[in-house]
Scaffold this active site. Structure first.
Site, mmCIF file in Angstrom:
data_model
loop_
_atom_site.group_PDB
_atom_site.id
_atom_site.type_symbol
_atom_site.label_atom_id
_atom_site.label_comp_id
_atom_site.label_asym_id
_atom_site.label_seq_id
_atom_site.Cartn_x
_atom_site.Cartn_y
_atom_site.Cartn_z
ATOM 1 N N ASP A 1 -63.768 -18.845 87.238
ATOM 2 C CA ASP A 1 -64.230 -17.551 87.748
ATOM 3 C C ASP A 1 -63.223 -17.006 88.762
ATOM 4 O OD1 ASP A 1 -66.585 -18.159 86.440
ATOM 5 O OD2 ASP A 1 -67.607 -18.810 88.278
HETATM 6 N N1 URA Z 1 -68.443 -23.311 86.624
HETATM 7 C C1 URA Z 1 -68.572 -22.170 87.306
HETATM 8 O O1 URA Z 1 -69.670 -21.789 87.672
HETATM 9 N N2 URA Z 1 -67.460 -21.456 87.566
HETATM 10 C C2 URA Z 1 -66.220 -21.844 87.219
HETATM 11 O O2 URA Z 1 -65.247 -21.161 87.505
HETATM 12 C C3 URA Z 1 -66.114 -23.046 86.515
HETATM 13 C C4 URA Z 1 -67.230 -23.766 86.219
#
Ligand code: URA
Length: 244
Positions: free
Chosen positions: A113
């Site tokens: 993310d």
């Molecule tokens: N899980 C999440 O919530 N975000 C990420 O970036 C990776 C795994």
């Protein structure tokens, strides 16, 4: 033994983002391309494309970029996206600008993310990409999560149960491992890559992830000396660690 691919020099350099084939011909005529320390003038020449080419070829006095088949380990900083399409800062902006013009393209292996930092792999090797993200391979990804509220103590069993169903989904999550680091910090290891998975797993326990950082992927660990925004190319040995 695998056959060594060959390519015309102008095609090769163009596919690596150095410029058009006409520009490559012009550059060669001006003495800007050398192979084994000798000027390479005829860019229509076919040469073997071996991984040691960057040690033997120079473009404008600089070693050639890595040939196709590279894997990049990046310490992803916060605030950057992994998508080719999104507007705003993208992880691809960290790499040399001409790498955006490479064919095959460089893509992230899975995604983090925008507000997740840490270990991110990028590659132009489509087969490798699919092997790493394939659910059948169960490559383990370990995240350090800082939480808004203290852990209750029941999260480990729930995550390990293989029964946790995330909102809006039809299949429970595969068992995941939790290691508690403090009241509000834990390491979570998952083998799947569902959308916002770690954040949603803690949300399902009534908590909220405030900071998320990926530390490990398979047998690869993010090196301490790699500061946010820094990257390095992986050796074949390091690549094989992914599947350990
Ligand atoms: N899980 C999440 O919530 N975000 C990420 O970036 C990776 C795994």
């Amino acid at each position: 033994m695998a056959k060594i691919p060959t390519s015309r020099v102008d095609r090769l350099l163009s596919s690596m983002g150095y410029g058009s084939r006409t520009e490559m011909a012009r550059m060669a005529k001006a003495g800007g391309i050398t192979l084994d320390a000798a000027d390479l003038v005829d860019v229509t020449r076919r040469i073997p494309v071996t991984p040691d080419l960057p040690k033997r070829m120079e473009i404008d006095g600089e070693p050639l970029d890595p040939v196709a088949g590279m894997v990049i380990l990046l310490n992803k900083p916060l605030g950057m996206t992994c998508s080719h399409k999104e507007i705003g800062p993208r992880v691809y902006d960290i790499l040399p600008a001409r790498w955006k013009r490479r064919d095959p393209v460089i893509s992230t292996i899975g995604r983090l993310d925008k507000q997740t930092s840490g270990l991110l792999l990028l590659t132009d090797d489509g087969d490798l990409l699919h092997r790493v993200i394939s659910p059948r391979r169960h490559v383990k990804k370990t995240y350090r999560a800082r939480l808004a509220r203290p852990l209750k103590g029941t999260e480990g069993d729930l995550f390990a149960s293989g029964q946790l169903m995330l909102e809006g989904e039809e299949k429970p999550l595969a068992p995941a491992g939790l290691e508690v680091a403090s009241e509000t910090e834990a390491l979570l290891s998952v083998t799947e890559g569902r959308y916002h998975q770690v954040r949603r797993m803690f949300a399902a326990t009534g908590n909220h992830v405030e900071e998320l950082h990926r530390e490990r992927l398979g047998g690869l660990t993010l090196p301490d000396e790699l500061a946010p925004g820094q990257w390095k190319l992986l050796s074949d040995e390091e690549i094989s660690l992914i599947f350990q």
